[in-house]
Design an enzyme around this catalytic site. Structure first.
Site, short mmCIF file in Angstrom:
data_model
loop_
_atom_site.label_atom_id
_atom_site.label_comp_id
_atom_site.label_asym_id
_atom_site.label_seq_id
_atom_site.Cartn_x
_atom_site.Cartn_y
_atom_site.Cartn_z
N ASP A 331 0.74 -1.28 0.05
CA ASP A 331 0.03 -0.09 -0.06
C ASP A 331 0.82 1.06 0.10
OD1 ASP A 331 -2.29 1.38 0.23
OD2 ASP A 331 -3.01 0.56 1.69
N GLU A 531 -9.85 7.22 4.47
CA GLU A 531 -9.12 6.72 5.31
C GLU A 531 -8.37 7.75 5.90
OE1 GLU A 531 -5.21 4.98 3.80
OE2 GLU A 531 -6.19 5.41 1.90
#
Length: 854
Positions: A331, A531
């Site tokens: 990620d 997020e």
């Protein structure tokens, strides 16, 4: 790392879970390859049969290709850079394996870039990867993107409900079809890799990514994972598998992202290995059995060890025990969080089992250090070759070597697919099936369309709000109506049907009207977030801001029945709003098809029911705002509305008044709130200080510093005295500050591009310099000029003014230990009213303070 002990009971639980998955609607074929063993097994990880048979011809081709590759070319395949930080020339020179478009990365840096611009960019990168004029092998680049609720980065794309809504629909066949459509619209714009599905199993709804999870239930998540992978990729063994109308999927985030302590994004999941597997790994067996080509490593730690460096899980469990035959991608700079690593130097992540690093803006440094590690043997040739072989397999399975440039592929450039009517029809079905009815007092729903319907609330005519985060940009903020040409707002959906039936729908966001309506639909809820920026401290809905509740109460006081449509990325404590409404609908984040809500709320013109409610809660609804342990199956489970709850029109929908005690004290009702409701945040104090640092702590109003040097009084913003008027006399330098009793670590917030936002009203513009500052003692203060921004604001109007935390860090503040997270000062005369100081994201209409030197 040694595996934890698993009891005989764990083995039976795992077998029971897998058998229950096989019985889930529409997913029996996807589960069949999973081999469950009920016997005692010290290894709790399930064994999965990889569905793709060995392909000797492909392996021979890969071996021959790799035999001619230099170590530089091999390392290049392991590196993925973001389009905002990389060019086609970089790909040509470094022979990189992949590129991505992150949440805020777009062609030309414009979130509203046209589909043709995306396709042209994809062509340019592909052609660079195949250009061997400067040497190297022609290996096509993979282009990945976060297509998490449709190809949501492209203007005009079909926007499906976020996963939390799809989980409420309990329809794996529907998510399979959504995967197919997402793949088509992604391929039309040139990309062949979707960073989806998210198979997190959120256990604490304060987590800002809760809406990316289908459910708190591992069984529901497992029933969806294989289906959506099949939709994105095509079915293994069929001619459609990884053809030009499909993309490769990325099952994420491995592992435990939904279980972090206190729901903190990128935090630590403290859990036994057996429970980690039972809950958080539930989606992976079905996804792997469906042939998922990539798995994305998670930011979080498990029991203190970062997943990007967790060999026992990435290599031994995922690739070994579960027989995953694709490749593992990282990620966004997640490798940089591994102990001993930086974003530009982390051989440990490759050695742990990461095959491709998402070195978004750090790709060049990462490439150079990884190359050095490979040459030095720190990364062995065996590990390097394994990673490269896995990546090349996926590219060959996808047919990239023969596909040609993206615009020449099966659906490349077929922009009519983007937001096509048949795609929108599926999205509209998904909206209908995702809605959950929590209350229907006196059977007020469904509504007759042939009447005067007032549609109110700030979500009534805002497609961006109903779509939520990961929509045209990372946080989903700052969009306007023109950005959604293939969409209907909730008001527009209601208005179309009311007009067709001979009725009338009126839009009044503030609830004001001239002719009294027969009924009101109030659409309200959370503003878009993604997020980290969406993390909460409690489950209280908009603490300190009762505007939505007051709107509902006002309409009710006028004798108007009120239907509340609640937009949210998670269940929140809204007992007061539920009590005040006649009907309450959890609409989640429905996406582009506001008409789907009208389909369920409104009757047909002949009075019959058009569509009934089908949605059932996939997340338990909290009884209080501090009920964080609220998942089905937990000890002492006692929610307000249980997992699986959802009324239909055949049910008696009356609801007794709910308790209106939230359980929240102070300002802990929102993360990163430093001042609200007339008081400093929990563990903080409001201070008035002179130039010497001497001052007074504000415990009451009115209060003043040195007579009239600086005076604070109460002022009304949203409710009575929820703000403070600060008047500087100009007789000397004075500052108003929030002082934290414990130093605050805002490094993650700074990295997450958060802003320090002050909600204020200019009552008298500054005469002379004014500044906003943060600090942590001598030599740790950052100050930015505030007067220029204040001078541009209209006097007498409440506005939000933001300063990027990165700006303050760049100006000298140590954001890892702030004890003064906000202060405003001037030596001149100035009067400001302030109602809220908090961390967050700005909208287009807000003001930003310029960073020094910007």
């Amino acid at each position: 790392m040694t595996h934890s002990h698993a009891t005989r009971r764990t083995g039976f639980l795992l077998a029971a879970l897998l058998l229950s998955l096989a019985a889930c609607k529409g997913d029996d074929k996807a589960v069949a390859p999973v081999q469950a063993e009920a016997k005692t097994d010290a290894n709790p990880w399930p064994q999965v049969t990889w569905p793709l048979p060995d392909d000797p011809a492909m392996e021979k081709r890969i071996t021959e290709l790799m035999a001619g590759m230099t170590v530089e070319e091999k390392v290049g395949q392991l590196v993925q850079g973001d389009i905002a930080s990389i060019t086609p020339d970089d790909v040509r020179r470094y022979r990189l394996g992949s590129i991505l478009a992150g949440g805020n990365s777009d062609p030309g840096g414009r979130y509203d870039a046209k589909p043709a611009e995306w396709l042209a960019l994809a062509d340019a990168f592909y052609e660079a990867s195949m250009d061997t004029a400067q040497g190297g092998k022609a290996i096509p680049v993979l282009f990945g993107i976060d297509a998490v609720h449709g190809q949501s980065n492209i203007v005009g794309a079909t926007l499906f409900p976020h996963n939390i809504g799809l989980g409420a629909a309990r329809n794996p066949d529907l998510v399979r079809r959504i995967g197919e459509i997402t793949a088509l619209e992604t391929r039309a714009t040139g990309m062949e890799w979707a960073f989806a599905p998210t198979v997190a199993v959120p256990q604490d709804d304060r987590w800002g990514r809760t809406y990316e999870g289908y459910s708190e239930s591992p069984e529901v998540v497992a029933s969806y994972a294989g289906a959506v992978v099949e939709g994105l990729q095509g079915k293994v063994g069929s001619p459609t598998f990884l053809d030009g109308r499909h993309v490769i999927a990325s099952v994420k985030h491995f592992l435990g992202d939904g279980g972090t302590t206190d729901g903190k994004d990128q935090g630590d999941t403290r859990i036994s290995e057996a429970e980690l597997v039972r809950i958080h790994a539930a989606g992976y067996p079905t996804a792997i059995a469906a042939g998922a080509q990539t798995v994305m490593a998670s930011f979080n730690s498990v029991n203190g060890e970062k997943m990007h460096g967790h060999k026992a899980y990435l290599t031994d469990a995922l690739k070994g025990r579960m027989n995953f035959g694709g490749f593992v991608v990282g990620d966004w700079n997640g490798h940089g969080q591994v102990k001993g690593c930086t974003t530009t130097d982390c051989p440990a992540t490759i050695n742990a089992g990461l095959d491709m690093a998402m070195a978004s803006d750090s790709w060049k440094g990462f490439y150079e250090t990884t190359l050095a590690a490979a040459k030095a043997g720190t990364i062995t040739q065996e590990r390097l070759d394994d990673a490269v072989r896995r990546i090349l397999r996926v590219k060959m399975r996808l047919g990239l070597f023969e596909a040609g440039k993206p615009s020449s592929r099966a659906v490349g450039g077929q922009f009519a697919l983007i937001g096509a009517p048949e795609h929108r029809a599926v999205a509209r079905q998904a909206v209908r099936e995702s809605l959950v009815l929590l209350k229907n007092q006196g059977g007020v729903l469904p509504l007759a369309p042939k009447q005067r319907i007032l549609v109110s609330g700030d979500g009534a005519n805002d497609v961006g709000k109903q779509a939520g985060g990961w929509t045209l940009n990372w946080q989903g903020t700052g969009t306007t109506r023109k950005d959604f040409p293939n969409a209907d707002s909730i008001f527009e959906g209601i208005a179309q049907q009311a007009k067709a039936a001979g009725g009338e729908a009126l839009l009044a966001v503030d609830g004001k009207y001239t002719a009294k309506p027969d009924v009101a639909v109030v659409v309200f809820g959370e503003n878009p977030y993604a997020e980290f920026q969406g993390d909460l401290a409690t489950l209280a809905y908009k603490p300190g801001d009762d505007a939505d509740l007051e709107l509902i109460k006002k309409l009710k006081a006028d004798g108007i029945p009120v239907v509340a449509v609640f937009l949210s990325g998670r269940p929140l404590w809204v007992n007061r709003e539920i009590n005040a409404s006649d009907a309450f609908v959890a609409a989640w984040l429905p996406g582009s098809e506001g008409g789907g809500i009208a389909d369920v709320l409104l009757r047909k013109p002949d009075g019959s029911v058009q569509h009934d409610f089908k949605g059932k809660l996939s997340f338990s609804w909290p009884r209080t705002a501090i009920q964080y342990a609220n998942n089905v199956g937990q000890k002492d489970y006692d929610p307000q509305f249980a997992f699986g709850f959802g009324l239909t029109y055949a049910d008696k929908g009356d609801l007794a008044p709910l308790p209106e005690v939230s359980g929240v004290t102070g300002n802990e009702g929102a993360a990163g709130v430093f001042f609200a409701r007339g008081d400093a945040g929990s563990g903080m104090a409001l201070r008035l200080e002179g130039s010497t640092g001497q001052g007074v702590t504000v415990t009451k109003v009115p209060e003043s510093l040195d007579g009239d040097l600086l005076k604070v009084t109460g002022v009304d913003h949203l409710v009575q005295e929820d703000g403070r008027r600060l008047a500087w006399s100009g007789k000397g330098e004075a500052t108003v500050a929030v002082q934290s009793h414990v130093p605050l670590d805002l490094q993650r917030e700074s990295n997450g591009d958060l802003m320090l936002i002050t909600t204020l009203r200019v009552d008298a513009a500054p005469k002379g310099d004014a500044w906003l500052s943060v600090g942590c003692g001598a030599g740790c203060t950052a100050r930015v000029p505030l007067a220029p921004a204040l001078a541009k604001l209209p006097v007498g109007e409440w506005k939000r003014v933001g300063v990027p935390l990165k700006c303050l860090a760049g100006a000298g503040a140590d954001v890892g230990k702030l004890d003064r997270p906000w202060s405003i000062g001037t030596a001149g005369a100035m009067t400001l009213s302030v109602s809220r100081v908090a961390l967050g994201a700005l909208n287009e209409a807000d003001a930003t303070v310029a960073c020094p030197g910007a």
